[in-house]
Write a protein that holds these residues in place. Structure first.
Motif, PDB file in Angstrom:
ATOM      1  N   ASN A 136       0.989  -1.266  -0.118  1.00 47.22           N
ATOM      2  CA  ASN A 136      -0.007   0.055  -0.004  1.00 47.22           C
ATOM      3  C   ASN A 136       0.837   1.259  -0.045  1.00 47.22           C
ATOM      4  O   ASN A 136       0.564   2.158  -0.791  1.00 47.22           O
ATOM      5  N   HIS A 137       2.062   1.440   0.736  1.00 50.28           N
ATOM      6  CA  HIS A 137       2.825   2.420   0.679  1.00 50.28           C
ATOM      7  C   HIS A 137       3.622   2.581  -0.677  1.00 50.28           C
ATOM      8  O   HIS A 137       3.639   3.911  -1.228  1.00 50.28           O
ATOM      9  N   PRO A 155      -4.408   4.556   1.099  1.00 53.15           N
ATOM     10  CA  PRO A 155      -5.415   3.578   0.943  1.00 53.15           C
ATOM     11  C   PRO A 155      -5.234   2.296   1.043  1.00 53.15           C
ATOM     12  O   PRO A 155      -3.910   1.946   0.469  1.00 53.15           O
ATOM     13  N   ASP A 156      -6.000   1.455   1.155  1.00 56.91           N
ATOM     14  CA  ASP A 156      -5.758   0.041   1.282  1.00 56.91           C
ATOM     15  C   ASP A 156      -5.840  -0.363  -0.116  1.00 56.91           C
ATOM     16  O   ASP A 156      -7.279  -0.884  -0.508  1.00 56.91           O
ATOM     17  N   ARG A 157      -5.095  -0.297  -1.003  1.00 53.83           N
ATOM     18  CA  ARG A 157      -5.193  -0.824  -2.426  1.00 53.83           C
ATOM     19  C   ARG A 157      -5.251  -2.467  -2.583  1.00 53.83           C
ATOM     20  O   ARG A 157      -6.146  -2.914  -3.320  1.00 53.83           O
ATOM     21  N   VAL A 158      -4.834  -3.048  -1.615  1.00 49.89           N
ATOM     22  CA  VAL A 158      -4.789  -4.455  -1.575  1.00 49.89           C
ATOM     23  C   VAL A 158      -6.115  -5.172  -1.265  1.00 49.89           C
ATOM     24  O   VAL A 158      -6.493  -6.255  -1.505  1.00 49.89           O
ATOM     25  N   ALA A 159      -6.910  -4.232  -0.821  1.00 47.49           N
ATOM     26  CA  ALA A 159      -8.383  -4.631  -0.687  1.00 47.49           C
ATOM     27  C   ALA A 159      -9.333  -4.783  -1.773  1.00 47.49           C
ATOM     28  O   ALA A 159     -10.271  -5.489  -2.009  1.00 47.49           O
ATOM     29  N   ASP A 160      -8.838  -4.017  -3.024  1.00 50.99           N
ATOM     30  CA  ASP A 160      -9.341  -4.202  -4.094  1.00 50.99           C
ATOM     31  C   ASP A 160      -9.262  -5.292  -4.920  1.00 50.99           C
ATOM     32  O   ASP A 160      -7.801  -5.795  -4.988  1.00 50.99           O
ATOM     33  N   ALA A 161      -9.918  -5.904  -5.621  1.00 46.74           N
ATOM     34  CA  ALA A 161      -9.893  -6.825  -6.691  1.00 46.74           C
ATOM     35  C   ALA A 161      -8.866  -6.380  -7.884  1.00 46.74           C
ATOM     36  O   ALA A 161      -8.885  -5.469  -8.193  1.00 46.74           O
ATOM     37  N   ARG A 209      -3.082  -6.334  -8.161  1.00 42.50           N
ATOM     38  CA  ARG A 209      -1.584  -6.809  -8.739  1.00 42.50           C
ATOM     39  C   ARG A 209      -1.568  -5.816 -10.176  1.00 42.50           C
ATOM     40  O   ARG A 209      -0.616  -5.374 -10.537  1.00 42.50           O
ATOM     41  N   GLU A 210      -2.642  -6.200 -10.958  1.00 36.30           N
ATOM     42  CA  GLU A 210      -2.646  -5.430 -12.157  1.00 36.30           C
ATOM     43  C   GLU A 210      -2.554  -3.921 -12.142  1.00 36.30           C
ATOM     44  O   GLU A 210      -2.120  -3.243 -13.085  1.00 36.30           O
ATOM     45  N   LEU A 211      -3.384  -3.525 -10.962  1.00 40.03           N
ATOM     46  CA  LEU A 211      -3.500  -2.092 -10.848  1.00 40.03           C
ATOM     47  C   LEU A 211      -2.095  -1.492 -10.679  1.00 40.03           C
ATOM     48  O   LEU A 211      -1.738  -0.470 -10.993  1.00 40.03           O
ATOM     49  N   PHE A 212      -1.474  -2.109  -9.748  1.00 42.66           N
ATOM     50  CA  PHE A 212      -0.097  -1.811  -9.580  1.00 42.66           C
ATOM     51  C   PHE A 212       0.700  -1.661 -10.922  1.00 42.66           C
ATOM     52  O   PHE A 212       1.614  -0.637 -11.195  1.00 42.66           O
ATOM     53  N   GLY A 213       0.739  -2.688 -11.718  1.00 41.78           N
ATOM     54  CA  GLY A 213       1.421  -2.503 -12.992  1.00 41.78           C
ATOM     55  C   GLY A 213       0.791  -1.191 -13.914  1.00 41.78           C
ATOM     56  O   GLY A 213       1.811  -0.673 -14.584  1.00 41.78           O
ATOM     57  N   ALA A 214      -0.245  -1.019 -13.884  1.00 41.27           N
ATOM     58  CA  ALA A 214      -0.589   0.143 -14.592  1.00 41.27           C
ATOM     59  C   ALA A 214      -0.223   1.267 -14.174  1.00 41.27           C
ATOM     60  O   ALA A 214       0.171   2.113 -14.614  1.00 41.27           O
TER      61      ALA A 214
END
Length: 228
Positions: free
Chosen positions: A84-85, A108-114, A117-122
């Motif tokens: 998240n950091h 924000p707790d991005r890991v809570a979102d489905a 992993r793909e979002l981080f790449g984007a």
């Protein structure tokens, strides 16, 4: 780095002047032979981030849900908190590339979102685009008051060391591209005294004389590359 607090505006950080245009190109210079920039002229931050992101994104993408509670080399973060950091760094430094004012007040707790992993790449791809835009590494960062290239090096460092942190926390090895390490080495040494004073880096770790360039970089930030 474990804390993105801005360095003071009077910090004596600078980018070394390039060598004369007619200086011979070193044998290990990664640029093509017909590149018009002088030998020793630093690679653009956007190019370095593109290489670093190509190494970091698979590390994040390969993290299993079962590993999210594992400790990391950043003592204040477990794997989930560090991801998240990491998201916060990647998103906010896109804003800094555009000379905007980022918001580090919340993570924000991005890991809570489905699909995190793909979002981080984007988002990593957007970071590369932001720092590849014309003028991104010119002038000063609007929020930090530092040379824009120095700010770009800060996120390049985070993209590199946090990928190592997460790989180490999840039982994997990580070795960034030597071009990225070379692009960071001098800048990290310059920022280290002030970064330690502000708690961004820990105390430097002693290493044997045969340590690699990446091990030396990690040690400068306060990480022990041989810790288990």
């Amino acid at each position: 780095m474990t804390n993105e607090a801005p360095l003071p505006t009077d910090d004596p950080l600078r980018i070394d002047a390039p060598r004369p245009a007619d200086a011979p190109r070193p044998a290990d210079d990664p640029r093509p032979a017909d590149d018009p920039r002088p030998a020793g002229d630093p690679l653009p931050i956007g190019d370095l981030l593109r290489v670093a992101a190509a190494d970091a994104v698979p590390v994040v993408g390969g993290i299993a849900d079962a590993s999210l509670g594992a400790p990391t080399p950043c003592a204040e973060y477990d794997v989930r908190a560090l991801i998240n950091h990491f998201f916060s760094v990647v998103v906010n430094f896109q804003v800094l590339a555009a000379k905007g004012t980022p918001d580090f007040s919340e993570t924000p707790d991005r890991v809570a979102d489905a699909g995190w992993r793909e979002l981080f790449g984007a988002e990593a791809g957007k970071l590369v685009e932001a720092w590849s835009a014309p003028g991104a590494e010119e002038g000063t960062s609007g929020a930090m008051g530092l040379p824009a290239r120095t700010v770009g090096c800060m996120v390049l460092l985070d993209l590199t060391v946090h990928a190592w942190d997460l790989a180490r926390a999840t039982g994997r090895s990580f070795e960034p591209d030597p071009v990225v390490v070379a692009g960071l080495a001098d800048e990290v040494e310059r920022m280290a005294p002030m970064a330690r004073k502000m708690g961004v880096f820990g105390d430097a770790v002693g290493l044997p004389g045969d340590a690699t360039a990446f091990e030396r970089l990690l040690a400068t930030t306060g990480r022990d590359p041989h810790a288990r």
